[in-house]
Design an enzyme around this catalytic site. Structure first.
Site, PDB file in Angstrom:
ATOM      1  N   ASP A 177       0.902  -1.145   0.000  1.00 46.84           N
ATOM      2  CA  ASP A 177       0.000   0.000   0.000  1.00 46.84           C
ATOM      3  C   ASP A 177       0.939   1.191   0.000  1.00 46.84           C
ATOM      4  OD1 ASP A 177      -1.447   2.311   0.899  1.00 46.84           O
ATOM      5  OD2 ASP A 177      -3.055   0.957   1.530  1.00 46.84           O
ATOM      6  N   HIS A 178       1.054   1.868  -1.114  1.00 43.88           N
ATOM      7  CA  HIS A 178       2.136   2.851  -1.230  1.00 43.88           C
ATOM      8  C   HIS A 178       1.977   4.023  -0.257  1.00 43.88           C
ATOM      9  CE1 HIS A 178      -0.625   5.010  -3.907  1.00 43.88           C
ATOM     10  NE2 HIS A 178       0.140   6.069  -3.787  1.00 43.88           N
ATOM     11  N   HIS A 240      -5.926   2.739   1.376  1.00 46.45           N
ATOM     12  CA  HIS A 240      -5.165   3.877   1.909  1.00 46.45           C
ATOM     13  C   HIS A 240      -5.824   4.518   3.137  1.00 46.45           C
ATOM     14  CE1 HIS A 240      -3.198   3.173  -1.813  1.00 46.45           C
ATOM     15  NE2 HIS A 240      -3.978   3.912  -2.573  1.00 46.45           N
TER      16      HIS A 240
HETATM   17  C1  BG6 Z   1      -3.943   4.630  -6.137  1.00 44.14           C
HETATM   18  C2  BG6 Z   1      -5.292   4.733  -6.767  1.00 44.14           C
HETATM   19  O1  BG6 Z   1      -3.904   3.567  -5.234  1.00 44.14           O
HETATM   20  O2  BG6 Z   1      -3.637   5.835  -5.463  1.00 44.14           O
HETATM   21  C3  BG6 Z   1      -5.378   5.906  -7.709  1.00 44.14           C
HETATM   22  O3  BG6 Z   1      -5.581   3.543  -7.495  1.00 44.14           O
HETATM   23  C4  BG6 Z   1      -4.923   7.162  -7.000  1.00 44.14           C
HETATM   24  O4  BG6 Z   1      -6.700   6.070  -8.219  1.00 44.14           O
HETATM   25  C5  BG6 Z   1      -3.590   6.973  -6.300  1.00 44.14           C
HETATM   26  O5  BG6 Z   1      -4.828   8.198  -7.966  1.00 44.14           O
HETATM   27  C6  BG6 Z   1      -3.221   8.168  -5.455  1.00 44.14           C
HETATM   28  O6  BG6 Z   1      -1.897   8.044  -5.024  1.00 44.14           O
HETATM   29  P1  BG6 Z   1      -1.038   9.313  -4.653  1.00 44.14           P
HETATM   30  O7  BG6 Z   1       0.242   8.790  -4.118  1.00 44.14           O
HETATM   31  O8  BG6 Z   1      -0.881  10.099  -5.903  1.00 44.14           O
HETATM   32  O9  BG6 Z   1      -1.826  10.082  -3.636  1.00 44.14           O
END
Ligand code: BG6
Length: 488
Positions: A177-178, A240
């Site tokens: 989960d980044h 997230h």
């Molecule tokens: C991803 C979603 O997990 O997270 C995307 O699938 C979203 O829809 C993205 O745009 C948002 O990531 P960040 O790091 O740009 O906030």
């Protein structure tokens, strides 16, 4: 030494994620000396690429990042391409031979990382064949890294997990989960468990409510195919947002180890109140972006059903029923085509029980905020004395910390940090299967209530692009006498 010995397999090595995120991250780890002599990467996909072509792709994806051309070339020489059909067990025999050769050539000692940058429908087959054809090693470690979505509901997540868990134990499965790789999300535990003032206050006696905003200014872009089947609830809330909720509401881990931290996160998610359909109606709102000037409505976007009922916005009120958080509303919202790109967390403390300052009509509650994306840092608002000749009035001031430019410049990207964790064997910032399951259980109840509710496409198109979502999202807080603190 900090150098890591590892053989990395990238399934989906020709894909977008690999080229945009994985190769640049690996290159950064190379520049920093975490990867040096004793590593190799095997990229696989259907296409019949040569090693030379693959290495050129690698150099393209890191172009502009290299100190010298020689450095980029030397890095790319560690990359090997193997055309591969994930369903054909013969292909794994070839893969094993290549892996064993590279292991000797680079002195890797059997450490293997299998990064599945592919559709989850292939995870089971790949894991089965990796074990069946002994692509895994007997001496070093064997770890699997997987990307979301981990199913689309609880039961699909469970069966996906069963397919993997048959072949790899839980502590060798790294679910990415980044958001857990973002510096300021990681800071939540530092602030909570490194500062006694917050330890004392971090509970339902002093916290009035918590607000979490994950807002994006972009629309669906080219991802309608996936997004139409997901929607904001599955795309952002299940993973997230609930991960952030768990970090904010978990009990203190006994030690700062992955096992103890994840156990407490599991407990926090287990305490999520799963809503009845009536409670869903009271506590959750959804929306879909409508046009605004040049900005198209979601339904006008390429590959989107003109009558789509997919939500691009969700706001909700959550309850965590544990000792410290029972009774504290946790407001969340996320959406596409909102006014700004930001991830923001506001902890709103209870107001003073009594205002003794007769010249000040209203004392403001203290708020501790985390800015996760742009200008990463923290803020704390306090009531302080207003400068004056006479009288004694208070005004609200903000203590603000932002990482300076130099700090931001050395902050590794989320993917880079997480990949290094997988190589080092630290599962702290990866999602445990039980976390996935409790999150889906909560989300499924909402999804189900919504799917059973008759709604017209017109009713759903309820916020204009570039706003902060539908009015119902503000009303949700107003009913409790609250409002969104973050108001860009
Ligand atoms: C991803 C979603 O997990 O997270 C995307 O699938 C979203 O829809 C993205 O745009 C948002 O990531 P960040 O790091 O740009 O906030």
């Amino acid at each position: 030494s900090k150098e890591q010995k590892v053989l990395i397999f990238i399934f989906g090595g020709t894909g977008d994620l690999a080229q945009r995120k994985l190769y640049p991250s690996l290159f950064n780890l190379y520049k920093k000396g975490f990867l040096k002599e004793n590593f190799a990467v095997i990229g696989t996909a259907r296409r019949p690429w040569t090693n030379e072509h693959y290495q050129q792709v690698i150099r393209n994806s890191i172009s502009g990042m290299e100190d010298t051309a020689k450095q980029a070339t030397e890095f790319s020489r560690h990359f090997y391409y193997q055309s591969h059909n994930v369903d054909d067990s013969e292909h794994y025999v070839t893969l094993k031979e290549l892996a064993d050769q590279l292991d000797i050539k680079y002195g890797i000692d059997g450490n293997r990382l299998f990064y599945l940058a592919m559709s989850p429908k292939f995870f089971g087959t790949i894991c089965k064949n990796l074990r069946g054809e002994k692509v895994t090693s007997d001496n070093g470690y064997n770890r699997v890294v997987i990307e979301k979505p981990f199913g689309h509901d609880l039961s699909s997540a469970q069966s996906l997990n069963d397919d993997i868990a048959k072949y790899f134990p839980e502590n060798s499965i790294y679910r990415i989960d980044h958001y857990l790789g973002k510096e300021m999300d990681q800071n939540i535990l530092a602030v909570r468990f490194g500062n006694n003032i917050f330890r004392a206050l971090w509970n339902n006696r002093y916290i009035d409510n918590i607000q979490i905003t994950l807002s994006e200014s972009l629309g669906v872009e080219e991802r309608a195919g996936y997004y139409e089947t997901a929607g904001a609830l599955r795309d952002m809330v299940q993973n997230h947002i609930l991960q952030i909720v768990s970090l904010l509401t978990m009990n203190a881990p006994v030690t700062f180890t992955d096992e103890d931290i994840r156990n407490e996160k599991i407990n926090a998610l287990k305490a999520l109140q799963v809503y009845t359909p009536k409670e869903v109606a009271e506590n959750f709102v959804r929306g879909q972006y409508d046009e605004n000037g040049d900005l198209k409505a979601y339904r006008q976007e390429a590959s989107v059903d003109p009558k789509s009922l997919t939500e691009t916005f969700v706001a909700g009120k959550l309850h965590i029923n544990n000792m410290d958080f029972s009774g504290v509303p946790i407001y969340i919202r996320t959406g596409k085509r909102l006014a700004t790109k930001a991830t923001r967390i506001d902890i709103v403390f209870k107001n003073m029980p009594n205002n003794i300052f007769s010249d000040t009509e209203e004392l403001m509650p203290n708020v501790l905020s985390f800015n996760v994306d742009a200008n990463p840092g923290m803020e704390l608002t306090l009531n302080t004395k207003k400068v004056s000749q006479g009288g004694y009035a208070l005004e609200n001031r903000t203590l603000k910390y932002t990482h300076d430019e130099a700090t931001q410049a050395i902050t590794p990207e989320a993917y880079e940090k997480l990949i290094l964790d997988t190589i080092k064997g630290d599962t702290t910032n990866f999602v445990h299967a039980q976390e996935v399951f409790y999150s889906w259980k909560f989300v499924d109840a909402i999804r189900k209530a919504w799917d059973e509710q008759a709604i017209t496409p017109e009713e759903l198109t309820n916020y204009i692009s570039n706003s902060m979502g539908p009015k119902a999202s503000d009303d949700l807080l107003a009913r409790d006498g609250n409002k969104w603190i973050f108001n860009p």
